[in-house]
Design a protein around this motif. Sequence first.
Motif, short mmCIF file in Angstrom:
data_model
loop_
_atom_site.label_atom_id
_atom_site.label_comp_id
_atom_site.label_asym_id
_atom_site.label_seq_id
_atom_site.Cartn_x
_atom_site.Cartn_y
_atom_site.Cartn_z
N LEU A 1 0.85 -1.20 0.00
CA LEU A 1 0.00 0.00 0.00
C LEU A 1 0.88 1.24 0.00
N ASP A 2 0.64 2.15 -0.96
CA ASP A 2 1.48 3.35 -0.98
C ASP A 2 0.87 4.45 -0.11
N LEU A 3 1.59 5.56 -0.03
CA LEU A 3 1.21 6.66 0.87
C LEU A 3 -0.19 7.21 0.62
N SER A 4 -0.66 7.12 -0.63
CA SER A 4 -1.99 7.67 -0.90
C SER A 4 -3.06 6.90 -0.12
N TYR A 5 -2.77 5.64 0.22
CA TYR A 5 -3.72 4.87 1.04
C TYR A 5 -3.41 4.98 2.53
N THR A 6 -2.14 4.95 2.86
CA THR A 6 -1.79 4.82 4.29
C THR A 6 -1.49 6.15 4.97
N GLY A 7 -1.10 7.17 4.20
CA GLY A 7 -0.82 8.47 4.79
C GLY A 7 0.53 8.55 5.50
N VAL A 8 1.05 7.42 5.96
CA VAL A 8 2.32 7.41 6.69
C VAL A 8 3.14 6.21 6.20
N SER A 9 4.43 6.41 5.96
CA SER A 9 5.29 5.32 5.48
C SER A 9 5.61 4.36 6.62
N TRP A 10 6.02 3.14 6.28
CA TRP A 10 6.35 2.19 7.36
C TRP A 10 7.54 2.68 8.16
N ARG A 11 8.46 3.38 7.49
CA ARG A 11 9.62 3.92 8.23
C ARG A 11 9.17 4.89 9.30
N ASP A 12 8.24 5.78 8.93
CA ASP A 12 7.75 6.76 9.92
C ASP A 12 6.97 6.07 11.04
N LYS A 13 6.30 4.98 10.69
CA LYS A 13 5.59 4.23 11.74
C LYS A 13 6.59 3.60 12.71
N ILE A 14 7.70 3.09 12.17
CA ILE A 14 8.74 2.51 13.04
C ILE A 14 9.33 3.61 13.95
N VAL A 15 9.57 4.78 13.37
CA VAL A 15 10.12 5.90 14.16
C VAL A 15 9.17 6.25 15.30
N ALA A 16 7.87 6.34 14.98
CA ALA A 16 6.88 6.69 16.01
C ALA A 16 6.83 5.59 17.08
N LEU A 17 6.90 4.33 16.63
CA LEU A 17 6.85 3.22 17.58
C LEU A 17 8.06 3.28 18.52
N ARG A 18 9.24 3.53 17.94
CA ARG A 18 10.45 3.58 18.78
C ARG A 18 10.37 4.73 19.77
N SER A 19 9.69 5.81 19.38
CA SER A 19 9.60 6.91 20.34
C SER A 19 8.67 6.53 21.49
N LYS A 20 7.61 5.76 21.20
CA LYS A 20 6.74 5.24 22.29
C LYS A 20 7.53 4.27 23.17
N MET A 21 8.39 3.47 22.53
CA MET A 21 9.20 2.51 23.29
C MET A 21 10.15 3.26 24.22
N ALA A 22 10.76 4.33 23.70
CA ALA A 22 11.70 5.12 24.51
C ALA A 22 10.97 5.74 25.70
N GLU A 23 9.76 6.27 25.45
CA GLU A 23 8.94 6.85 26.54
C GLU A 23 8.75 5.85 27.68
N ARG A 24 8.50 4.60 27.34
CA ARG A 24 8.24 3.57 28.35
C ARG A 24 9.52 2.85 28.77
N LYS A 25 10.62 3.26 28.20
CA LYS A 25 11.92 2.67 28.53
C LYS A 25 11.96 1.16 28.22
N VAL A 26 11.42 0.78 27.07
CA VAL A 26 11.55 -0.62 26.65
C VAL A 26 12.48 -0.67 25.44
N MET A 27 13.19 -1.78 25.30
CA MET A 27 14.18 -1.91 24.24
C MET A 27 13.64 -2.71 23.05
N TRP A 28 12.63 -3.51 23.28
CA TRP A 28 12.11 -4.39 22.24
C TRP A 28 10.59 -4.35 22.26
N PHE A 29 10.03 -4.49 21.08
CA PHE A 29 8.59 -4.60 21.00
C PHE A 29 8.26 -5.79 20.10
#
Lengths: 623, 623
Positions: free
Chosen positions: B169-197
């Motif tokens: 699925l390209d950006l016209s469907y998803t609005g956000v790239s998988w890379r940006d989703k990974i970045v956002a996820l890692r920032s949530k992980m950092a907030e909770r101080k977890v190393m793995w999800f």
Amino acid sequence: MSPKITTELLKHLRQVMKNPRYVQEPVQAYIVPSGDAHQSEYIAPCDCRRAFISGFDGSAGTAIVTEQHAAMWTDGRYFLQAAHQMDSNWTLMKMGLKDTPTQEDWLVSVLPEGSKVGVDPFIIPADQWKRMSKVLRSAGHDLVPVKENLIDTIWTDCPQRPCKPLITLDLSYTGVSWRDKIVALRSKMAERKVMWFVVTALDEVAWLFNLRGSDVEYNPVFFAYAVIGMNTIRLFIDGDRMMDPAVREHLQLDSTLEPEFKIQVMPYGSILSELQAVGAGLSPKEKVWLSDKASYALTEAIPKAYRYLTPYTPICIAKAVKNAAETEGMRRAHIKDAVALCELFNWLEKEVPKGTVTEIVAADKAEEFRSQQKDFVELSFATISSTGPNGAIIHYKPVPETNRTLSVNEIYLLDSGAQYKDGTTDVTRTMHFGTPSAYEKECFTYVLKGHIAVSAAIFPNGTKGHLLDSFARSALWDCGLDYLHGTGHGVGSFLNVHEGPCGISYKTFADEPLEAGMIVSDEPGYYEDGSFGIRIENVVLVIPAETKYNFKNRGSLTFEPLTLVPIQTKMIDVNLLTEKERHWVNEYHQQCRDVVGAELERQGRHEALRWLLRETEPLAPLQ
Amino acid sequence: MSPKITTELLKHLRQVMKNPRYVQEPVQAYIVPSGDAHQSEYIAPCDCRRAFISGFDGSAGTAIVTEQHAAMWTDGRYFLQAAHQMDSNWTLMKMGLKDTPTQEDWLVSVLPEGSKVGVDPFIIPADQWKRMSKVLRSAGHDLVPVKENLIDTIWTDCPQRPCKPLITLDLSYTGVSWRDKIVALRSKMAERKVMWFVVTALDEVAWLFNLRGSDVEYNPVFFAYAVIGMNTIRLFIDGDRMMDPAVREHLQLDSTLEPEFKIQVMPYGSILSELQAVGAGLSPKEKVWLSDKASYALTEAIPKAYRYLTPYTPICIAKAVKNAAETEGMRRAHIKDAVALCELFNWLEKEVPKGTVTEIVAADKAEEFRSQQKDFVELSFATISSTGPNGAIIHYKPVPETNRTLSVNEIYLLDSGAQYKDGTTDVTRTMHFGTPSAYEKECFTYVLKGHIAVSAAIFPNGTKGHLLDSFARSALWDCGLDYLHGTGHGVGSFLNVHEGPCGISYKTFADEPLEAGMIVSDEPGYYEDGSFGIRIENVVLVIPAETKYNFKNRGSLTFEPLTLVPIQTKMIDVNLLTEKERHWVNEYHQQCRDVVGAELERQGRHEALRWLLRETEPLAPLQ
């Protein structure tokens, strides 16, 4: 209200937190919960440790003191009060708001690695211990029981634990003898295959033995525990109150009884060692039933494998469903209470314009009128007599520093109630003695619509009260207004004005299903900080409803108001009501006229009767 | 529908429950949950183990087989279906009814002392394991993991696990790239101080990588796990689908990337050993984040002290709030879906009186019209096409043995939806092709009032969906009617038609607060066993509301219907509607005309357009 200066006290507490005389190892944080050893909501002065250390004396709150911080968690009813009563040593943690950390999360965020968090094991409920302990442990900290209460060690002028005479209640008030209650309890125990039941809540002890006391203000209870076996009854209670012949007679202490109904009276302080002895003597499969809110100390007395913990005890559930004698008593109590309030409001209407009635004067006058009624015992909680901006402090109690004079320019909110030997009352009315603004009327009318939506709701048997909470808010929500408290609580029968296991609140999911005979309050509100507060509260009885299709014989329930006090029609914007709501108000007022009017007549209170008739004129049809 | 004969199968299962080839020690009970190793609601044929052993193939249910008994727990949607599909070897346990025991309590009541209860550790969620294990242990039994799935050992013709090509699925469907989703996820992980999800839910893997599949019917997902570290991305997936150039390009598998965005592709079956290796290599304070609904097997791979479990993962929460591209896609999908349904209903109106349209024919015709729309992929769930008494089977699916012919004498209920590349739909309409009875209209109108009460509700930001559930029931309750299912579920964006963490149900208290951008269904109903079923369902988008006082800037929310299909006015008793409700219906129908009318015009579907215009005539004013 000026805040309590706690700098020295906190310094002192932080010293004992490290003093080997009191703690095995230093604790980096100390938790001061609200309750007493019975997890009571209303507590005796000697148990007001959280108020002593912080200055905040609302009915709900938990203080935590660390080496660097002092923080207080409380709910929406108390945000303003706590902010006023605490000095700058304290951080207010507003429970229910999205960004407020839980106590555990906050501790984890502020504590140094490997900290010990201390708490009095008699004061902390077992379920809370478990939850906190788990979170703290997973973050590398330890929750530890501190046997000596650290507040008591620094509280030099701590009052004595009260030990007042008991009141015995006969069958005309209770409907069921204590013996029959024991029989019913043992049958519930047999159903669950438990051999022992530990009664830890004060109102449960009082209810079970058909006794009342006055050890705690407003709640007619006394300090005691009970341990019920299949063949034994042990009552743990102090003082010479067991010498009272009426009590001895009531409990048949000197009669020849079947052994399983013979009550063994033991010292209050021996509960822990006795329970440990019970715990040590259990055979496999012999379970001991405790509330999961019983103290950590008592819960630990029973080895884990032998514990049977439930959120609500069988006594709590039985107590909530009022029998015919109790229901009739509650009706009588509410009629007498309405007579007192008609007198009060009639008096206020005449006196307020003179500018001499303060909040305290009005509260005292309310108590005076109530005390004239038969079987009056005491108030059921501290009267909330509040005018203008004080009304927005949800659980406000007037004190000389905050005492405002009632006037024809401000809204007056009176939330009050009493203990009568035949029942407990709790009623809120919001009034204006001059001309309310359009905005005040608008807000009042939304609150009224919410009150009616709950009171007139029809719902299937087995519905939990929390599912009704949004009905009370819908009219407010439509305009972008809300209130930060639940809509209703269970009410005891000449017992605690707040009791479980039922209620009407968005916060409670563990409530037991409503059933006919339960009694709850219906009290939506609206609060404009710095300006006014509005609340309309009736105590209502759950009754069977008649519906067209009756839920395929599952049965229908609704509410019947027990409170019969006029709702000020001057405050209602009739055009915001539906025809059904207008009809509800008129029917309700007709009932006030019929029932309370007759009692006013009987008591020869003619001026108050004229006031009642004026205040219950039917609302004009919608335009 | 005749029940599946399970006597031999159960005999066989009871043999392997004692066979040392499969179990270390004999198990006295074996639990067969509904889900797969990803705790999916919709599962591949190879995972339909509970249906295989019992015959009951609804979407929710748990089977437990002991030496003496076989019992099935399911909820109100499936009571009738389960009763029809299971033979007399099985006892139906109706969840949600007061007297139905929990699985644990039932096991305790039927098992001999010291029993072992077996379950596949990959299939049982960790939270459920914990709950059951605790109750069983305290009653002297043991919950034990049985590595080999015992159903698989007796299921000789078990189908292969699917492994179908992927859709990018390209950006016209998803609005956000998988890379940006990974970045956002890692920032949530950092907030909770977890190393793995650890990503265990299939729709979460699909959403994270902007990929879709077709391994499971109706849900565009594929069998995979992912483990996201702060610097690594591991995707566990089988087959040659990673050879597809489009997929390689999409995931940038052959590009030179920063190492933290380089995806390591690993075999699906290696997840447990890889996770055990992660678990073994953790330094103190390195936490691993898992859903508390992840399988017991994967959860156990991480030592307890290193686990960070939450009921909802950060992906689940992010996925629920649709961005602008997703919302626009959902709107487009719903307009196309409405076009298909206008065609269908127009066709049914002509064909039903001829007596040739069966439930299956109608369902097929609905699929045919949907498949004509752009970006159609497949249906989003098995079409519920039910007439007369079949309508009362809440999650009915027509099969040849039950297939009824639509007629002008019975109510027809169609609950259907599709997956389009731009969005997922789910809509229920209830129609009568002749003249409905007064009682049918009455029930329909109460359901409609409930639907409108939710759809038009205004509530403060941060309100949880379960607080709105009673609004949908109030009109039904007033007459003693109710329905035994929740009012709404979250809906994915070209993903699962049921998704968390939000919903509108009296049963869910752990739902996350509603926020703008979330999408849920609004689907109250009423079911008269043996006669008819009524349900009115729209998919609605949570949007900011405008209110007079805006909750002191806390903000207000309400819903906007995405579904734009006429609600049959013939079924409405207008006199039971309030003026506001009548207005809502007319506004809604005007929107159907404006939006769907324009699309029908554009697609040259003139006859369906005329049907739409007829069906959306404004309701006459109240009498």
